[in-house]
Design a protein around this motif. Structure first.
Motif, PDB file in Angstrom:
ATOM      1  N   VAL A 251      15.801  23.234  28.023  1.00 39.41           N
ATOM      2  CA  VAL A 251      15.541  22.535  26.517  1.00 39.41           C
ATOM      3  C   VAL A 251      15.056  21.624  26.541  1.00 39.41           C
ATOM      4  CG1 VAL A 251      16.417  22.234  24.153  1.00 39.41           C
ATOM      5  CG2 VAL A 251      17.668  23.955  25.800  1.00 39.41           C
ATOM      6  N   LEU A 252      13.577  21.374  26.385  1.00 41.22           N
ATOM      7  CA  LEU A 252      12.549  20.418  26.433  1.00 41.22           C
ATOM      8  C   LEU A 252      12.467  19.567  25.026  1.00 41.22           C
ATOM      9  CD1 LEU A 252       9.865  22.331  28.283  1.00 41.22           C
ATOM     10  CD2 LEU A 252      11.315  20.579  29.389  1.00 41.22           C
ATOM     11  N   HIS A 253      13.018  18.643  24.913  1.00 45.68           N
ATOM     12  CA  HIS A 253      12.961  17.660  23.603  1.00 45.68           C
ATOM     13  C   HIS A 253      11.702  16.382  24.060  1.00 45.68           C
ATOM     14  CE1 HIS A 253      17.118  19.230  23.304  1.00 45.68           C
ATOM     15  NE2 HIS A 253      17.158  18.848  24.649  1.00 45.68           N
ATOM     16  N   LEU A 254      10.736  16.770  23.428  1.00 54.70           N
ATOM     17  CA  LEU A 254       9.476  16.047  23.491  1.00 54.70           C
ATOM     18  C   LEU A 254       9.257  14.994  22.451  1.00 54.70           C
ATOM     19  CD1 LEU A 254       7.484  19.165  24.478  1.00 54.70           C
ATOM     20  CD2 LEU A 254       8.677  17.543  26.194  1.00 54.70           C
ATOM     21  N   LEU A 255       9.783  14.091  22.648  1.00 53.01           N
ATOM     22  CA  LEU A 255       9.814  12.903  21.487  1.00 53.01           C
ATOM     23  C   LEU A 255       8.516  12.090  21.605  1.00 53.01           C
ATOM     24  CD1 LEU A 255      13.734  12.098  22.086  1.00 53.01           C
ATOM     25  CD2 LEU A 255      12.725  13.798  20.323  1.00 53.01           C
ATOM     26  N   THR A 256       8.032  11.789  20.525  1.00 50.35           N
ATOM     27  CA  THR A 256       7.044  10.807  20.206  1.00 50.35           C
ATOM     28  C   THR A 256       7.102   9.965  19.281  1.00 50.35           C
ATOM     29  OG1 THR A 256       5.416  12.208  21.517  1.00 50.35           O
ATOM     30  CG2 THR A 256       4.676  10.501  20.244  1.00 50.35           C
ATOM     31  N   PRO A 257       7.315   8.742  19.420  1.00 53.84           N
ATOM     32  CA  PRO A 257       7.504   7.677  18.319  1.00 53.84           C
ATOM     33  C   PRO A 257       6.292   7.975  17.363  1.00 53.84           C
ATOM     34  CG  PRO A 257       7.915   6.403  20.398  1.00 53.84           C
ATOM     35  CD  PRO A 257       7.190   7.881  20.618  1.00 53.84           C
ATOM     36  N   GLU A 258       6.502   8.105  16.088  1.00 53.54           N
ATOM     37  CA  GLU A 258       5.709   8.049  14.976  1.00 53.54           C
ATOM     38  C   GLU A 258       5.523   6.724  14.517  1.00 53.54           C
ATOM     39  OE1 GLU A 258       4.362  10.734  11.057  1.00 53.54           O
ATOM     40  OE2 GLU A 258       6.524   9.664  11.121  1.00 53.54           O
ATOM     41  N   THR A 259       6.510   6.243  13.814  1.00 56.69           N
ATOM     42  CA  THR A 259       6.710   4.824  13.379  1.00 56.69           C
ATOM     43  C   THR A 259       7.942   4.161  14.072  1.00 56.69           C
ATOM     44  OG1 THR A 259       7.941   5.166  11.422  1.00 56.69           O
ATOM     45  CG2 THR A 259       5.525   5.342  11.145  1.00 56.69           C
ATOM     46  N   GLU A 260       8.285   2.918  13.732  1.00 48.89           N
ATOM     47  CA  GLU A 260       9.568   2.520  14.197  1.00 48.89           C
ATOM     48  C   GLU A 260      10.767   3.102  13.702  1.00 48.89           C
ATOM     49  OE1 GLU A 260       9.858  -1.732  13.447  1.00 48.89           O
ATOM     50  OE2 GLU A 260       7.941  -2.353  14.684  1.00 48.89           O
ATOM     51  N   LYS A 261      10.604   3.726  12.529  1.00 51.28           N
ATOM     52  CA  LYS A 261      11.685   4.748  11.837  1.00 51.28           C
ATOM     53  C   LYS A 261      11.503   6.291  11.849  1.00 51.28           C
ATOM     54  CE  LYS A 261      12.636   0.507   8.837  1.00 51.28           C
ATOM     55  NZ  LYS A 261      12.646  -0.007   7.408  1.00 51.28           N
ATOM     56  N   THR A 262      10.530   6.707  12.434  1.00 55.96           N
ATOM     57  CA  THR A 262      10.217   8.132  12.333  1.00 55.96           C
ATOM     58  C   THR A 262       9.669   8.754  13.610  1.00 55.96           C
ATOM     59  OG1 THR A 262       8.107   7.769  11.543  1.00 55.96           O
ATOM     60  CG2 THR A 262       9.929   8.264   9.897  1.00 55.96           C
ATOM     61  N   THR A 263       9.958   9.886  13.969  1.00 56.65           N
ATOM     62  CA  THR A 263       9.965  10.489  15.312  1.00 56.65           C
ATOM     63  C   THR A 263       9.269  11.666  15.166  1.00 56.65           C
ATOM     64  OG1 THR A 263      11.571   9.108  16.327  1.00 56.65           O
ATOM     65  CG2 THR A 263      10.775  11.119  17.584  1.00 56.65           C
ATOM     66  N   HIS A 264       8.192  12.198  15.883  1.00 50.28           N
ATOM     67  CA  HIS A 264       7.743  13.445  16.065  1.00 50.28           C
ATOM     68  C   HIS A 264       8.619  14.240  17.258  1.00 50.28           C
ATOM     69  CE1 HIS A 264       4.053  12.966  14.052  1.00 50.28           C
ATOM     70  NE2 HIS A 264       3.803  11.891  14.682  1.00 50.28           N
ATOM     71  N   TYR A 265       9.381  15.309  16.811  1.00 57.55           N
ATOM     72  CA  TYR A 265      10.196  16.126  17.836  1.00 57.55           C
ATOM     73  C   TYR A 265       9.693  17.478  18.134  1.00 57.55           C
ATOM     74  CZ  TYR A 265      14.824  17.311  19.492  1.00 57.55           C
ATOM     75  OH  TYR A 265      16.016  18.030  20.310  1.00 57.55           O
ATOM     76  N   PHE A 266       8.935  17.659  19.085  1.00 63.35           N
ATOM     77  CA  PHE A 266       8.482  18.891  19.531  1.00 63.35           C
ATOM     78  C   PHE A 266       9.420  19.422  20.446  1.00 63.35           C
ATOM     79  CE2 PHE A 266       4.689  15.875  18.854  1.00 63.35           C
ATOM     80  CZ  PHE A 266       4.058  16.452  17.844  1.00 63.35           C
ATOM     81  N   TRP A 267       9.582  20.485  20.435  1.00 61.57           N
ATOM     82  CA  TRP A 267      10.514  21.173  21.459  1.00 61.57           C
ATOM     83  C   TRP A 267      10.224  22.572  21.864  1.00 61.57           C
ATOM     84  CZ3 TRP A 267      12.462  25.799  19.208  1.00 61.57           C
ATOM     85  CH2 TRP A 267      12.558  25.679  17.892  1.00 61.57           C
ATOM     86  N   SER A 268      10.695  22.850  22.982  1.00 58.71           N
ATOM     87  CA  SER A 268      10.432  24.158  23.744  1.00 58.71           C
ATOM     88  C   SER A 268      11.684  24.659  24.325  1.00 58.71           C
ATOM     89  CB  SER A 268       9.264  23.949  24.527  1.00 58.71           C
ATOM     90  OG  SER A 268       9.139  25.290  25.338  1.00 58.71           O
ATOM     91  N   VAL A 269      12.027  25.779  24.211  1.00 58.24           N
ATOM     92  CA  VAL A 269      13.643  26.203  24.552  1.00 58.24           C
ATOM     93  C   VAL A 269      13.201  27.248  25.800  1.00 58.24           C
ATOM     94  CG1 VAL A 269      15.835  27.008  24.498  1.00 58.24           C
ATOM     95  CG2 VAL A 269      14.700  25.555  22.753  1.00 58.24           C
ATOM     96  N   ALA A 270      13.081  26.828  27.060  1.00 58.85           N
ATOM     97  CA  ALA A 270      12.407  28.005  28.162  1.00 58.85           C
ATOM     98  C   ALA A 270      13.692  28.689  28.758  1.00 58.85           C
ATOM     99  CB  ALA A 270      11.586  27.288  29.121  1.00 58.85           C
ATOM    100  N   ARG A 271      13.844  29.894  28.670  1.00 55.12           N
ATOM    101  CA  ARG A 271      14.887  30.728  29.410  1.00 55.12           C
ATOM    102  C   ARG A 271      14.143  31.407  30.470  1.00 55.12           C
ATOM    103  NH1 ARG A 271      13.472  33.640  25.066  1.00 55.12           N
ATOM    104  NH2 ARG A 271      12.842  35.974  25.279  1.00 55.12           N
ATOM    105  N   ASN A 272      15.325  32.105  31.708  1.00 49.12           N
ATOM    106  CA  ASN A 272      14.896  32.745  32.693  1.00 49.12           C
ATOM    107  C   ASN A 272      15.242  34.137  32.632  1.00 49.12           C
ATOM    108  OD1 ASN A 272      17.715  32.513  33.004  1.00 49.12           O
ATOM    109  ND2 ASN A 272      17.955  31.965  34.925  1.00 49.12           N
ATOM    110  N   LYS A 273      15.781  34.510  31.582  1.00 45.51           N
ATOM    111  CA  LYS A 273      16.382  35.839  31.444  1.00 45.51           C
ATOM    112  C   LYS A 273      15.657  36.773  30.175  1.00 45.51           C
ATOM    113  CE  LYS A 273      19.537  35.743  34.710  1.00 45.51           C
ATOM    114  NZ  LYS A 273      19.430  36.544  35.899  1.00 45.51           N
TER     115      LYS A 273
END
Length: 362
Positions: A251-273
């Protein structure tokens, strides 16, 4: 807030720039507009016309250029002004800052620091988002809290038993903090927090994945990679079966600060089955959206409380705070190095390999 600037941050999914789209986002407090040139080049420009500060994203795209909505000035993919209506001479100062932007692992990556240091080989290796041996379910959340609170949340998976009881948490005597966590520094900027949970009832999400309602064995490793990427590596399999056949997910949690109080949260849940199971891909998306919606509520409240009563948190540290606190200290050390040497460049390591962990439960 002190951010690590000489580093690659996720700016979006690669396909967001298809079909001549223009995408405007703020990263590390800086407004940016992104687009793809007709020849395939991609660009990220400061989203501000140098004339009267109008956001370029408020204008329109004309071919491979952006036209300001105020006075019609146009800018190409390099940020240089190509047209100033009403005059033939274009001032040399009429240009827009260009930020390095690359494509890797199905994602867009932006570099907000010194552009001459932006080496593409420094992009973190998160191949699982775009690899034939893994199938991802992807999404995005806008979090009304600082990226550091989001990192804390992801490095402390003990909260699952209360925040995520409807999805991935355990109930009653199987609450996650009852299972000891082993925190290990793997290198500069890389931390693992590993926990094993043998012979437990399957939470709803894992029962769906395994199509199994009985007892399961579960492991999970919270991985923190500075400055703001986390990964939850988990494996589940029915009690009595081999861990080699475990359903495993990164489960990839790709967090990029937007401002001091907000965040871009891109995510990808990669499975092997069940790689080709589109219904499962959508079911995972739905379940993860619900799970991260639950996180977003708690983080927003926590951010508000810190602003009202003062931070930082935790005010009282518990055992579950070991990994979040150590991850913060690692990032602080990197930011300090960069402040002392503006040419310092952090080199991220591989987050985890794909071998089955040696589990004490086996």
């Amino acid at each position: 807030m002190s951010w690590l600037k000489n580093a690659w941050y996720v700016a979006g999914f690669q396909n967001e720039l298809d079909d001549a789209k223009v995408v405007a986002r703020t990263f590390l407090g800086v407004p940016v507009v992104m687009m793809r040139h007709s020849d395939g080049r991609i660009t990220a420009l400061e989203d501000m016309c140098p004339h009267r500060l109008m956001p370029l994203s408020a204008g329109k795209r004309v071919g491979d250029e952006l036209e300001c909505a105020y006075h019609g000035m146009r800018f190409g993919v390099t940020g240089i002004c190509t047209l100033a209506p009403g005059q033939t001479h274009i001032p040399t100062q009429a240009c827009v800052r260009n930020y390095p932007l690359v494509q890797r692992h199905g994602l867009l990556w932006i570099w907000m620091g010194k552009p001459e240091l932006a080496a593409p080989e420094l992009v973190p290796d998160i191949r699982w988002n775009d690899h034939p041996a893994w199938t991802p379910s992807r999404g995005y959340h806008h979090v009304e809290a600082s990226f550091q609170l989001s990192v804390d949340n992801l490095m402390d998976l003990g909260h699952e038993s209360w925040v995520h009881l409807r999805t991935i948490g355990q109930d009653d005597e199987e609450v996650i903090p009852n299972y000891p966590v082993k925190v290990t520094v793997k290198g500069e900027g890389l931390l693992h927090a590993h926990r094993e949970m043998p012979n437990i009832d399957a939470p709803p999400f894992f029962a769906m994945l395994l199509e199994h309602q009985g007892k399961i064995n579960r492991w999970q490793t919270a991985v923190g990679l500075a400055p703001s990427i986390c990964m939850t590596d988990f494996g589940v399999y029915p009690v009595g079966s081999s861990p080699d056949g475990a359903y495993r997910s990164h489960v990839l949690h790709l967090l990029t600060p937007e401002t001091e109080k907000t965040t871009h949260y891109f995510w990808s849940v990669a499975r092997n089955k069940r790689l080709g199971d589109e219904a499962l891909t959508q079911a995972v998306c739905k379940a993860i959206e619900q799970t991260f919606d639950e996180d977003a509520v708690v983080l927003k409240i926590q951010q508000s409380q810190m602003e009202k009563f003062g931070g930082p948190v935790p005010r009282v540290a518990l055992k579950v705070d070991e990994a979040p606190i150590r991850a913060r200290r690692m990032l602080e050390a990197l930011v300090k190095k960069e402040s002392e040497d503006p040419n310092f460049v952090y080199r991220p390591q591989l987050m985890i390999d794909d071998t089955t962990p040696e589990l004490a439960m086996v």
